[in-house]
Design a protein around this motif. Structure first.
Motif, PDB file in Angstrom:
ATOM      1  N   LEU A  13       0.831  -1.210   0.000  1.00  0.00           N
ATOM      2  CA  LEU A  13       0.000   0.000   0.000  1.00  0.00           C
ATOM      3  C   LEU A  13       0.866   1.260   0.000  1.00  0.00           C
ATOM      4  O   LEU A  13       0.599   2.213  -0.747  1.00  0.00           O
ATOM      5  CB  LEU A  13      -0.918   0.008   1.222  1.00  0.00           C
ATOM      6  N   LEU A  14       1.898   1.262   0.828  1.00  0.00           N
ATOM      7  CA  LEU A  14       2.786   2.423   0.903  1.00  0.00           C
ATOM      8  C   LEU A  14       3.494   2.665  -0.426  1.00  0.00           C
ATOM      9  O   LEU A  14       3.589   3.808  -0.905  1.00  0.00           O
ATOM     10  CB  LEU A  14       3.817   2.225   2.016  1.00  0.00           C
ATOM     11  N   LEU A  15       4.012   1.590  -1.028  1.00  0.00           N
ATOM     12  CA  LEU A  15       4.718   1.731  -2.308  1.00  0.00           C
ATOM     13  C   LEU A  15       3.774   2.181  -3.416  1.00  0.00           C
ATOM     14  O   LEU A  15       4.139   3.009  -4.261  1.00  0.00           O
ATOM     15  CB  LEU A  15       5.410   0.421  -2.683  1.00  0.00           C
ATOM     16  N   ALA A  16       2.558   1.632  -3.408  1.00  0.00           N
ATOM     17  CA  ALA A  16       1.567   2.039  -4.423  1.00  0.00           C
ATOM     18  C   ALA A  16       1.224   3.511  -4.263  1.00  0.00           C
ATOM     19  O   ALA A  16       1.091   4.246  -5.256  1.00  0.00           O
ATOM     20  CB  ALA A  16       0.324   1.167  -4.301  1.00  0.00           C
ATOM     21  N   CYS A  17       1.069   3.956  -3.015  1.00  0.00           N
ATOM     22  CA  CYS A  17       0.764   5.364  -2.761  1.00  0.00           C
ATOM     23  C   CYS A  17       1.924   6.262  -3.185  1.00  0.00           C
ATOM     24  O   CYS A  17       1.716   7.299  -3.826  1.00  0.00           O
ATOM     25  CB  CYS A  17       0.449   5.557  -1.271  1.00  0.00           C
ATOM     26  N   ALA A  18       3.145   5.863  -2.834  1.00  0.00           N
ATOM     27  CA  ALA A  18       4.317   6.650  -3.220  1.00  0.00           C
ATOM     28  C   ALA A  18       4.457   6.722  -4.740  1.00  0.00           C
ATOM     29  O   ALA A  18       4.816   7.772  -5.295  1.00  0.00           O
ATOM     30  CB  ALA A  18       5.575   6.032  -2.610  1.00  0.00           C
ATOM     31  N   GLU A  19       4.151   5.616  -5.413  1.00  0.00           N
ATOM     32  CA  GLU A  19       4.222   5.611  -6.880  1.00  0.00           C
ATOM     33  C   GLU A  19       3.182   6.553  -7.474  1.00  0.00           C
ATOM     34  O   GLU A  19       3.464   7.293  -8.427  1.00  0.00           O
ATOM     35  CB  GLU A  19       4.011   4.196  -7.406  1.00  0.00           C
ATOM     36  N   ALA A  20       1.982   6.556  -6.887  1.00  0.00           N
ATOM     37  CA  ALA A  20       0.934   7.467  -7.359  1.00  0.00           C
ATOM     38  C   ALA A  20       1.366   8.925  -7.154  1.00  0.00           C
ATOM     39  O   ALA A  20       1.146   9.777  -8.034  1.00  0.00           O
ATOM     40  CB  ALA A  20      -0.371   7.185  -6.624  1.00  0.00           C
ATOM     41  N   VAL A  21       2.000   9.218  -6.023  1.00  0.00           N
ATOM     42  CA  VAL A  21       2.486  10.574  -5.761  1.00  0.00           C
ATOM     43  C   VAL A  21       3.559  10.952  -6.775  1.00  0.00           C
ATOM     44  O   VAL A  21       3.553  12.052  -7.331  1.00  0.00           O
ATOM     45  CB  VAL A  21       3.048  10.678  -4.320  1.00  0.00           C
TER      46      VAL A  21
END
Length: 375
Positions: A13-21
């Motif tokens: 979840l954290l990596l997906a969020c960081a990628e979206a950012v």
């Protein structure tokens, strides 16, 4: 297994969020953050705690990115501690006593300096970040125990707060008197990038050591060369450097994020093995020391991003580029570090050697790297 699964889910979840950012897909990033805020907690297991810090930092980055008016103010100096000086002292003492990280840094640097000062009668240490001066009582005791008595010791303490530096000097002066170590303290209340050569107050006939513990990474990239060149021109007998063994200064946000997540997960894991889950001391370390570092690495850019950790291989290139040569840390330094780690009940701490340098890690992840240099 369930804990491992939930931990992996948080990482994804954290990596997906960081990628979206990083892709500027802010609607998707908001959805991930909404989900993360429902599942992370600052009082759960180590993965939930570290995920809570990274979620908070991602939220702050998103808020700053979406702000209608970009900040044009001068960035405040990075300070991970609460403003109350007594609280600073208490929290730093918790870290110093409960984990080997700070003691490893101090003991390893001290051993290298002590050996470089062998048989010298007048010695001068320039500490580039004196803080409360915790590094120097043990060093003074070692000098006092030298055959023939202690040499004359001068410490130049550098720090951004002149008042705090002077107070540290007062405490060290009292200690030196009690140990019968001839002593002089010279306070320098400046940021490292503003130092001038005359502030070091170099004297003929003194052996000189320059010491930096977890400080050089905060010097702006366009200033580090001048600072090291100025140190080299002082012709020190030895320069001791301890830095966090992490690459948090790369050009791409996603790479920095992934590196930071790996690094701080190891640190939080070591805290998990040291403190009970409901420990208020552990919460203070996470809230006031490591949490603000994560916040700065993840949420800030440009001059405001002050936490710019680099790996040992990068510091080697930087130091050699300025004319320094590596000095292998001695067998005594290695033995001392092994004894230190033996004092801690958890067995996850690891010591490794790398071309004359010493690295302290948790499990398979290096956390700190200590090195010594001369001209």
């Amino acid at each position: 297994m369930q804990d491992q699964d939930s931990g992996l889910q948080l990482v994804h979840l954290l990596l997906a969020c960081a990628e979206a950012v990083s892709k500027e897909d802010y609607m998707l990033a908001r959805r991930y953050l909404h989900h993360l805020n429902r599942v992370v907690t600052p009082i759960g297991d180590s993965m939930q705690r570290v995920a809570s810090c990274f979620t908070e930092a991602l939220t702050a980055r998103l808020a700053a990115t979406l702000a209608t008016k970009p900040s044009t103010s001068v960035p405040k100096p990075f300070n991970p501690f609460p403003p109350n000086s007594l609280e600073i002292l208490k929290i730093y003492q918790i870290l110093y006593q409960a984990c080997p990280y700070v003691k490893f840094a101090h003991f390893t640097a001290n051993q290298a300096i002590f050996e470089a000062f062998e048989a010298e009668e007048r010695v001068h240490v320039i500490d580039l970040d004196i803080l409360q001066g915790y590094q120097w009582p043990a060093f003074m005791q070692a000098l006092a125990a030298r055959p023939g008595g202690a040499p004359f010791l001068r410490i130049t303490g550098v720090g951004s707060s002149p008042e705090a530096v002077r107070e540290t000097g007062r405490c060290l002066t009292e200690l030196a008197q009690s140990l019968h170590v001839p002593f002089e303290f010279h306070p320098v209340g400046e940021q490292l990038e503003d130092l001038k050569a005359h502030m070091f107050n170099r004297r003929i006939g003194e052996a000189l050591a320059v010491n930096s513990v977890n400080r050089l990474h905060r010097v702006p990239g366009n200033c580090i060369g001048n600072l090291l060149g100025m140190i080299r021109d002082q012709a020190p007998n030895i320069v001791t450097i301890v830095e966090q063994e992490a690459s948090h200064n790369g050009p791409y946000f996603l790479g920095r994020f992934l590196e930071a997540l790996h690094y701080y997960s190891a640190i939080f894991d070591s805290l998990d093995a040291t403190f009970p889950g409901d420990s208020s001391q552990r919460a203070k370390l996470e809230q006031y020391i490591f949490g603000p570092e994560i916040m700065n690495i993840v949420s800030c850019e440009g001059m405001e991003r002050m936490v710019r950790h680099e790996r040992l291989e990068k510091w080697r290139r930087v130091m050699e580029g300025k004319g320094f040569k590596g000095v292998a840390l001695s067998a005594n330094a290695v033995t001392q570090s092994k004894i230190l780690l033996g004092l801690y009940s958890c067995d996850g701490y690891k010591l490794t050697e790398d071309n004359g340098c010493l690295l302290l890690g948790w499990q398979d992840r290096a956390i700190l790297a200590a090195s010594a240099w001369r001209c």
